[in-house]
Design a protein around this motif. Structure first.
Motif, short mmCIF file in Angstrom:
data_model
loop_
_atom_site.label_atom_id
_atom_site.label_comp_id
_atom_site.label_asym_id
_atom_site.label_seq_id
_atom_site.Cartn_x
_atom_site.Cartn_y
_atom_site.Cartn_z
N VAL A 310 0.76 -1.22 0.15
CA VAL A 310 -0.16 -0.02 -0.11
C VAL A 310 0.89 1.33 0.06
CG1 VAL A 310 -0.30 -0.01 2.73
CG2 VAL A 310 -2.12 1.06 1.13
N PHE A 311 2.00 1.20 0.42
CA PHE A 311 3.07 2.37 0.54
C PHE A 311 3.45 2.88 -0.77
CE2 PHE A 311 3.13 1.18 5.31
CZ PHE A 311 2.66 2.47 5.71
N LEU A 325 -3.25 16.13 -11.10
CA LEU A 325 -4.51 16.30 -10.18
C LEU A 325 -5.46 15.05 -10.48
CD1 LEU A 325 -6.35 17.77 -8.09
CD2 LEU A 325 -7.12 18.99 -9.88
N TYR A 326 -5.62 14.97 -11.99
CA TYR A 326 -6.64 13.99 -12.06
C TYR A 326 -6.47 12.42 -11.93
CZ TYR A 326 -8.81 17.49 -14.93
OH TYR A 326 -9.32 18.70 -15.57
N PRO A 327 -5.35 12.01 -11.79
CA PRO A 327 -5.14 10.84 -11.07
C PRO A 327 -5.91 10.31 -9.92
CG PRO A 327 -2.95 11.60 -12.12
CD PRO A 327 -3.89 12.47 -12.25
N ILE A 328 -6.44 11.47 -9.03
CA ILE A 328 -6.90 11.18 -8.00
C ILE A 328 -8.12 10.30 -8.03
CG2 ILE A 328 -8.68 13.05 -7.87
CD1 ILE A 328 -7.76 13.63 -4.91
N VAL A 329 -8.76 10.23 -9.46
CA VAL A 329 -9.73 9.15 -9.66
C VAL A 329 -9.27 7.64 -9.34
CG1 VAL A 329 -10.81 10.89 -11.11
CG2 VAL A 329 -9.45 9.16 -12.25
N LEU A 330 -8.20 7.39 -9.48
CA LEU A 330 -7.76 6.11 -9.49
C LEU A 330 -7.50 5.78 -7.82
CD1 LEU A 330 -4.83 6.27 -12.15
CD2 LEU A 330 -6.75 4.84 -12.00
N LEU A 331 -8.13 6.20 -7.19
CA LEU A 331 -7.72 6.18 -5.40
C LEU A 331 -8.61 4.89 -5.16
CD1 LEU A 331 -6.37 7.20 -2.93
CD2 LEU A 331 -8.46 8.64 -2.30
N ILE A 348 -12.44 -5.23 2.74
CA ILE A 348 -12.40 -3.85 1.79
C ILE A 348 -12.34 -2.60 2.39
CG2 ILE A 348 -15.00 -4.36 1.35
CD1 ILE A 348 -12.45 -3.24 -1.26
N TYR A 349 -13.11 -2.38 3.58
CA TYR A 349 -13.43 -1.20 4.23
C TYR A 349 -11.88 -0.88 4.82
CZ TYR A 349 -18.14 -1.94 3.16
OH TYR A 349 -19.30 -2.35 2.43
N THR A 350 -11.18 -1.63 5.46
CA THR A 350 -9.93 -1.37 5.98
C THR A 350 -8.97 -0.97 5.10
OG1 THR A 350 -10.60 -3.41 7.42
CG2 THR A 350 -8.40 -2.38 7.67
N CYS A 351 -9.12 -1.69 3.84
CA CYS A 351 -8.08 -1.55 2.63
C CYS A 351 -8.33 -0.01 2.17
CB CYS A 351 -8.45 -2.60 1.49
SG CYS A 351 -7.65 -4.07 2.08
N THR A 355 -5.46 2.86 2.47
CA THR A 355 -5.20 3.48 1.19
C THR A 355 -5.31 4.90 1.25
OG1 THR A 355 -5.89 1.38 0.01
CG2 THR A 355 -5.19 2.96 -1.24
N THR A 356 -6.62 5.10 1.57
CA THR A 356 -6.98 6.72 1.68
C THR A 356 -5.96 7.46 2.52
OG1 THR A 356 -8.94 6.06 1.44
CG2 THR A 356 -8.59 8.42 1.87
N LEU A 357 -5.59 6.82 3.69
CA LEU A 357 -4.84 7.51 4.70
C LEU A 357 -3.33 7.50 4.39
CD1 LEU A 357 -6.00 6.07 8.03
CD2 LEU A 357 -6.34 8.37 7.14
N CYS A 358 -2.97 6.56 3.63
CA CYS A 358 -1.60 6.63 2.97
C CYS A 358 -1.22 7.60 1.93
CB CYS A 358 -1.23 5.17 2.40
SG CYS A 358 -0.41 4.09 3.76
N PHE A 359 -2.51 7.62 1.11
CA PHE A 359 -2.58 8.56 -0.02
C PHE A 359 -2.29 10.02 0.57
CE2 PHE A 359 -4.96 11.34 -2.84
CZ PHE A 359 -4.33 11.33 -4.00
#
Lengths: 563, 553
Positions: A310-311, A325-331, A348-351, A355-359
Motif C-alpha cells: 500500500v505504501f 491532479l486527475y489521477p486522484i480518480v484512481l484512489l 475491503i473497508y480497512t483497505c 489506502t486513503t490514509l496513506c495517499f
C-alpha cells in the motif's frame, strides 16, 4: 531479472509423472509425452503438460525426460505431490534449481499457493532475455538521441498544440526557471503552470548539467516501459492464477477463450515496446514535455498496485496526483487493487481506509515539501487552479478549449463544473462495476482522464494505448475495432495538418482543427468503451461458457446488455 | 436699497476676483516652429497655477476647471498625466517634441499616499475621465493597468519627499482615436475656451488635417518660486502638439495662421497673465507682419497688445533638396518577427551621440502574448551582448495583468542596439475579441526614458526627463469562428453525451441471456412496419394488375 531466469526443467522419469498426473501410464515419444488413463488416450492432456516438448533433453534409453513444471500443474495437482516428486528426483539438480525446489517444498501443503513463488515459476517461461531487452532499450535511447540532435525538428514538434500544452510545455519550464532566477514568483504570473517541485527539480538539474536533462527525459521513458513490462507480467500471472484456480466459477464450456500462457507470454514485451516506440511517446519525450513524469508515475503506480504494497502504490499515486491532479480518480482502484493483491487479509473497508490514509499522508508530505521550498500557499494550489479553471484556451486535442472559447459568458462556470465532473464522475460507477477487476478499472480510468481532461495531449493517449494489448484475449469481442482505430490514426495525422492550415498557412479556420481534435477525442472514448464492453463480455462468457444456453430450453441464447 | 445691494455684490465679486487672481495665474502660448521647409510644428500650451494653503481642497473655482478639480479631489490624485494622440511622432526626422506622447491614449496617475484602495480609485477615475473626455478610457481595466517601477516618476513635488510606486497606475490604449468629441471637452477646460488668444486658433476640423495631433493634460504639485519648497501650488498644464505637412495642404511657398487653422488669432484671454505667439521660420523665409520682439530664436507676438483679430503669414519657403534635420539623440524602432503562433519582438534603439547613454526601456506586453523572458537579448549591432544593468520582469496573468518588462541599458556611443524577446500568441474567447477582430490587437508602444541632460535637449514641458515612444505594434491573433457558438456547444456536448451514455450503460447494465426468438420491442415494431408497408405495396400492385386485367378484358 536474474532470479527469474533459472531454468525450470527438472529431470524426471516416466514413472515419476504417472502419480503426479494421476494417469495409468505414460509414453514418451520423440518430442512429447502422452499420458494415458484407462487405456484411453486423453483428449486434453492436463494443462501443465502442454509445454512438454524437449527433444534435445529427451533420453529414451534410461527412460528419463525433462519435465517442464508449469504453475498450472500446481493447481491441477496438489503442490505437495509435485514437490515430493521433484524432490525425490532432484539428485542431479543444479544448486539454483535445488534452492527453487526447496522453496517450493517449504510451502504449506495446502492447495493455496503463494503468488510470489508462483511468480518465480511463471516468469521462468518468459523467454525474453535481459540482453534482448537491453537491445531494445538502447535502440529507443539512440532514437531519442538522434531526434534530440535535430533542434529544428524538436522546435517544430514542441510548437504543435497536440504535443505540448500550457501545462506541460518545456518552454514554460525554462521560463519558470528564469523567473525563479530573477527572484520572481512563478505563481503570480502566467509563466509556468506545472507543479512547484518539478520546477525546482528541473532548475537544480539544469544548473548541474543541461545534458543531464536529455538523459533524464530518456530515462523516464525507459523507467516507464520497464514498469509497464513488470506490470504486465505480474498482471498476466495473476490472471492466470485466477483463471486456473480450482475453486473458481469458470464454466467448463469456456476453455477456448481462457487465457493461456503461450498466448500471453509476448504481451509484456509488446506493451513495453509499444510504449518505447510509440510516436506519441517519442514526440512527448523529444519535445521535453513534463507530462512524461505523470506517465512515469502512473506506470509505476500500476506496477506497484499489483505488488500488494500500500505504501509504494499510494506514493506513486500521490506523485501522479501532485503532478496533474486527475489521477486522484484512481484512489478507489488503488484500494481495490490493494484488497485483491494483499498479503494480509484485511476487509475491503480497512483497505480503503488504509489506502486513503496513506495517499493523504504522501500527498500532504509533497505539499509540505513544496511549501518549504516556496513559502506561499500558491505553491500548492496554483497549478491545480489552472487545471480546474481552464483559463487558457490554447488549442489542444481535448474538448475544453474550443467549447470555452465559444460558450456564452454567463454559462461559463456551469459548463466548467459539468466538464470537470465529467472527467471524475466515472470513477465511482466504474469502481463499483469493476470492483473485482481493479486493473481493468485503473486502465479505463486512465483512459477516460486522458481523453477528457482539461489539457490533454498525445502523450496521455500514448500511455493507455500502449497498455491496450493487455486485453488482447478479449479483442475477439470488440465491435468496431477497425472503425475506431482508423478514426484515431486518421485524426492523429490530420490534426497537425489542420493546425498548419489554420495557423501557418491561414487558409483554414479554427473549425478545421476543432473538428479533428473532437473526432480524436471521440475515437478515444469509443475505443475505451469498446474495450470495456469486450472485457465484460469475455468475463461473462468465461463464466457462462462460449455458447451459453437458455436455462429453460437447450437453445443457444443471445447475449444482450440489459438493465 | 436694491442699487446698494447690487453695488455690494459687485464689490464682493471684484474682491473675490482680486484674491483669486492673487492665488491663481494663467498663461497661454503658441509656439510655431518649422521642422523642415515642409513641416510646421505648433505647440499650444495653457498653464494654470493655483497657490493653496495646506491641501488642494478648493470649494470655489475660478480659473481652475471645476469638473477636473472635483475629480482630482474625489479620487485623491497627486499627479495626473493624460495624453491622446493621433499619428506618430517621428523622432528621427522631427527631433524631440515639447511634450512627447504615444499613439492612442495614455494615462498615468500618482495617487496621494493616504489613498486606501488605489485600484478602486483608479477604476473610478478612469471611468470618470472617460465621461469627461468622451473617450473609451474605461477600457483601461486591470488587464491593461500596470505599475512601472522606474520609468514614470513624479514630475512635480512629492509629499514626504519619497516616492512609493504602489501609488502609481499607468495605462495605455493604443487603439483609441483622437476625435473632435475629445477635443471639445478638452477645450472647455480652458479659462477662455476657444474664444480668445491662441485658443481661438483651435479649429477641430483643421486640426484633424494634420500629420500628428496630440492633446495633453497634466496636473501636478509644484514648488512656488524661491528656493525652499515651503509654499506649493498646483499646476494644470494643457497642451496641443500639431504637425502640419504644408505640401499635402498645398500651402507650400506661403502659409499663414488663417490658412493653417482657418481662423485668425484673437487678442489674449483677459484672464491670462501672459499670452504670446512665438514663430520661428527656417532661413530664407520671412514673417509678415514683421515681429519685432525675439526670444531664443523665436519672433514673439504679445497677444495682450493685439487690438483685433489678425493673421501672421510666413512667406518664401523654398522646396528643400534633401531633408537634413536628423535627430542627434536616441531613437527607437520596434517591429515583430516570426510566423504562426511563435512571435518575436525586436526594438532597434539607435544612439546618435558619441557617448554612452543610460536608458530605461519599458514595455508592456498584453497578457495574450505569452512573453518568454528567457529569450530576452540585448545585442549591439557589433554583436556584443549588453547585459542590462537592471531588469524587472513581471509575468502577466491570463485576463488579469499584462507582462511588464523594464530594464536599464547603457547604450554604447554611436551604436545600434537590438533588444529582442520571443512570445507565443495566446487565444481569447470569442467575446473578448473587439469588433473587427481580424484587425488585430495593438501592443502598446515601448517607452524609452532618458534624461534630457544626457541628450542635450531642452523642452517646454517637464524638462528633466524625455520619454521616447515607439510605434504601437499591430499583432494578429488567431480568431475563433464567431458564427458558430451554437454548433460548437452542440457538437462538444454530443461527444460528452456519447461518452457519458456509453459508460453509464456499461456501468449500470448487465448481460442477459435472451432467446433468439425474443426480439426487442423496438425491433418488433420496426419489423411490423416493414411488413405492413410490404403488404400494402403488394395490395396496390395486385389492385392495379386487377384493374388493368379488367380494362383489357
Amino acid at each position: 531479472m536474474g532470479k527469474q531466469r533459472i531454468k525450470n526443467y527438472v529431470n524426471a522419469s516416466l514413472s515419476d509423472v504417472i502419480p503426479i498426473f494421476n494417469c495409468d501410464y505414460a509414453r514418451a515419444d520423440n518430442d512429447k509425452v502422452s499420458l494415458y488413463k484407462d487405456q484411453e488416450s486423453l483428449s486434453d492432456p492436463p494443462s501443465g503438460l502442454n509445454f512438454i516438448s524437449n527433444p534435445a533433453g529427451f533420453d529414451s534409453n534410461n527412460s528419463k525426460f525433462k519435465l517442464e513444471i508449469s504453475p498450472l500443474t500446481l493447481f491441477e495437482k496438489s503442490l505437495k505431490d509435485v514437490c515430493q516428486t521433484t524432490n525425490t528426483i532432484s539428485d542431479e539438480f543444479t544448486e539454483a534449481e535445488q534452492v527453487q525446489c526447496r522453496d517450493v517444498y517449504t510451502l504449506p501443503s495446502t492447495s493455496y499457493v503463494e503468488p510470489d513463488i508462483l511468480y518465480l515459476l511463471i516468469s521462468v517461461q518468459n523467454k525474453h532475455s535481459a540482453v534482448e531487452m537491453l537491445l531494445y532499450i538502447s535502440l529507443a535511447v539512440l532514437l531519442r538521441a538522434w531526434l534530440f540532435a535535430a533542434p529544428e525538428f524538436v522546435s517544430w514538434l514542441s510548437s504543435l498544440p497536440e504535443v505540448s500544452t500550457p501545462l506541460s510545455s518545456w518552454h514554460r519550464v525554462v521560463e519558470g526557471i528564469s523567473v525563479l532566477k530573477q527572484g520572481g514568483s512563478i505563481h503570480e504570473g502566467d509563466s509556468y503552470h506545472g507543479s512547484t517541485l518539478l520546477l525546482i527539480f528541473m532548475s537544480r538539474l539544469q544548473e548541474y548539467s543541461p545534458l543531464l536533462l536529455y538523459l533524464m527525459f530518456a530515462t523516464c521513458d525507459i523507467v516507464t516501459s520497464l514498469a509497464l513490462l513488470r506490470f504486465a507480467e505480474k498482471f498476466i500471472r495473476n490472471e492466470l492464477i485466477d483463471i486456473y484456480k480450482p475453486d473458481n466459477d469458470i464454466s467448463s464450456q469456456s476453455k477456448s477463450i481462457k487465457l493461456n500462457e503461450s498466448g500471453m507470454k509476448d504481451i509484456p514485451l509488446l506493451i513495453s515496446l509499444l510504449y518505447l516506440f510509440n510516436p506519441f511517446t517519442i514526440a512527448t519525450c523529444v519535445s521535453k514535455c513534463t507530462l512524461i513524469f505523470s506517465n512515469m508515475f502512473l506506470a509505476l503506480f500500476l506496477n506497484a498496485s499489483l505488488s500488494g504494497s500500500v505504501f509504494s502504490t499510494t506514493l506513486f499515486l500521490a506523485l501522479a496526483t501532485y503532478e496533474s491532479l486527475y489521477p486522484i480518480v484512481l484512489l478507489f482502484a488503488a484500494a481495490l487493487c490493494y484488497y485483491k493483491y494483499q498479503k494480509t487479509s484485511w476487509t475491503i473497508y480497512t483497505c480503503m481506509l488504509l489506502t486513503t490514509l496513506c495517499f493523504l499522508m504522501w500527498l500532504s508530505l509533497l505539499f509540505v515539501i513544496a511549501y518549504l521550498h516556496d513559502e506561499s500557499p500558491e505553491s500548492i494550489v496554483s497549478h491545480y487552479s489552472f487545471i480546474l479553471r481552464v483559463p487558457d484556451q490554447t488549442p489542444n486535442v481535448g474538448v475544453f478549449w474550443y467549447f470555452f472559447t465559444e460558450v456564452f459568458d454567463h454559462f461559463q462556470s456551469f459548463f466548467l463544473c459539468v466538464f470537470q465532473l465529467n472527467v471524475i464522475v466515472f470513477s465511482i460507477p466504474m469502481s463499483i462495476k469493476l470492483r473485482s477487476h481493479p486493473v481493468c478499472l485503473s486502465f479505463i480510468l486512465i483512459g477516460i482522464v486522458a481523453a477528457l481532461k482539461s489539457y490533454p495531449s498525445l502523450g496521455d493517449a500514448g500511455l493507455w494505448l500502449s497498455i491496450l494489448p493487455l486485453w488482447s484475449h478479449t479483442f475477439k469481442y470488440l465491435r468496431m475495432a477497425i472503425v475506431t482505430s482508423i478514426m484515431l490514426i486518421t485524426t492523429a495525422i490530420v490534426c497537425p495538418v489542420m493546425w498548419n492550415l489554420w495557423i501557418g498557412a491561414r487558409s483554414a479556420n479554427a473549425n478545421f482543427f476543432f473538428a479533428s481534435s473532437l473526432a480524436y477525442t471521440t475515437a478515444q472514448v469509443l475505443i475505451l468503451t469498446d474495450v470495456l464492453l469486450a472485457y465484460l463480455k469475455w468475463h461473462y462468457h468465461l463464466r457462462e461458457g462460449v455458447c451459453p444456453k437458455l436455462e429453460t430450453s437447450n437453445e443457444k441464447a443471445m447475449i444482450r446488455l440489459l438493465n | 436699497m436694491q442699487k446698494n445691494m447690487l453695488g455690494l455684490f459687485v464689490l464682493i465679486y471684484f474682491a473675490m476676483f482680486c484674491t483669486c487672481n492673487g492665488n491663481e495665474n494663467y498663461e497661454e502660448s503658441l509656439k510655431l516652429d518649422m521642422i523642415d521647409p515642409e513641416l510646421v510644428y505648433g505647440f499650444f500650451n495653457f498653464t494654470t497655477t493655483w497657490n493653496y494653503e495646506h491641501w488642494f481642497a478648493p470649494r470655489h473655482y475660478k480659473l481652475f476647471p471645476r469638473s477636473l478639480g472635483q475629480l482630482i479631489q474625489k479620487y485623491n490624485i497627486a499627479e495626473l498625466h493624460f495624453t491622446m494622440t493621433q499619428g506618430l511622432w517621428r523622432y528621427k526626422r522631427w527631433g524631440f517634441p515639447d511634450a512627447s506622447s504615444p499613439t492612442g491614449a495614455q494615462l498615468w496617475v500618482w495617487f496621494h499616499k493616504n489613498t486606501e484602495d488605489v485600484d478602486k480609485n483608479w477604476v473610478g477615475f478612469t471611468n470618470a475621465l472617460s465621461g469627461l473626455f468622451c473617450a473609451s478610457l474605461n477600457f483601461i481595466n486591470k488587464a491593461v493597468t500596470v505599475t512601472p517601477k522606474i520609468s514614470f516618476r513624479p514630475v512635480g513635488v512629492v509629499e514626504g519627499g519619497e516616492t512609493d510606486n504602489t501609488f502609481l497606475r499607468y495605462g495605455t490604449l493604443s487603439r483609441e482615436n483622437l476625435c473632435t468629441e475629445n477635443l471639445t471637452p478638452w477645450m472647455k477646460l480652458l479659462p477662455c475656451g476657444s474664444k480668445a488668444g491662441p485658443g481661438a486658433l483651435l479649429n477641430p476640423s483643421q486640426l484633424h488635417h494634420s500629420k500628428f495631433l496630440s492633446i495633453g493634460l497634466h496636473f501636478l504639485h509644484d514648488c512656488s518660486e524661491g528656493g525652499s519648497c515651503e509654499r506649493r501650488h498646483v499646476k494644470l498644464e494643457q497642451h496641443i502638439s500639431v504637425v502640419y505637412d504644408l505640401r499635402t495642404l498645398n500651402l507650400m511657398p506661403n502659409f499663414s495662421l488663417l490658412s493653417l487653422f482657418k481662423k485668425r488669432v484673437k487678442p489674449a484671454c483677459p484672464l491670462s497673465s501672459r499670452s504670446v505667439l512665438m514663430v520661428r521660420v527656417i532661413e530664407g523665409a520671412t514673417i509678415s507682419p514683421a515681429l519685432t520682439e525675439s526670444v531664443g530664436g523665436f519672433s514673439v507676438l504679445n497677444l495682450h497688445r493685439l487690438k483685433s483679430d489678425s493673421n501672421v503669414q510666413v512667406k518664401g519657403l523654398k522646396t528643400p533638396g534633401v531633408t537634413t534635420k536628423l535627430n542627434h539623440g536616441v531613437t527607437n524602432h520596434c517591429y515583430l518577427t516570426g510566423i504562426g503562433l511563435e512571435g518575436g519582438f525586436v526594438c532597434s534603439i539607435v544612439n546618435h551621440n558619441n557617448r554612452e547613454i543610460p536608458i530605461i526601456f519599458f514595455q508592456v506586453v498584453p497578457w495574450f502574448l505569452h512573453t518568454q523572458v528567457h529569450t530576452l537579448k540585448v545585442v549591439s549591432r557589433q554583436n556584443d551582448i549588453i547585459s542590462p544593468a537592471w531588469i524587472s520582469y513581471t509575468p502577466g496573468k491570463i485576463r488579469e495583468s499584462p507582462n511588464i518588462m523594464e530594464l536599464i541599458v547603457r547604450l554604447p556611443s554611436d551604436s545600434i542596439t537590438e533588444l529582442s524577446f520571443h512570445f507565443t500568441k495566446g487565444f481569447m474567447t470569442w467575446i473578448e475579441h473587439p469588433p473587427d477582430a481580424n484587425h488585430g490587437f495593438y501592443i502598446s508602444p515601448a517607452v524609452i526614458t532618458t534624461k534630457t541632460n544626457d541628450l542635450n535637449i531642452s523642452k517646454e514641458l517637464h524638462g528633466s526627463v524625455q520619454h521616447i515612444y515607439s510605434e504601437a505594434i499591430l499583432v494578429n491573433i488567431p480568431v475563433p469562428d464567431f458564427s458558430m457558438p451554437y454548433n460548437v456547444i452542440c457538437l462538444v456536448c454530443t461527444v460528452l453525451a456519447i461518452s457519458f451514455g456509453s459508460f453509464h450503460n456499461l456501468a449500470t447494465r448487465r448481460f442477459h441471456k435472451l432467446s433468439p426468438n425474443e426480439v426487442s420491442p423496438v425491433k418488433k415494431k420496426f419489423l411490423s412496419l416493414i411488413e405492413r408497408f410490404k403488404s400494402r405495396k403488394k395490395k396496390n400492385v395486385d389492385e392495379s394488375l386487377a384493374s388493368t386485367a379488367e380494362k383489357s378484358s
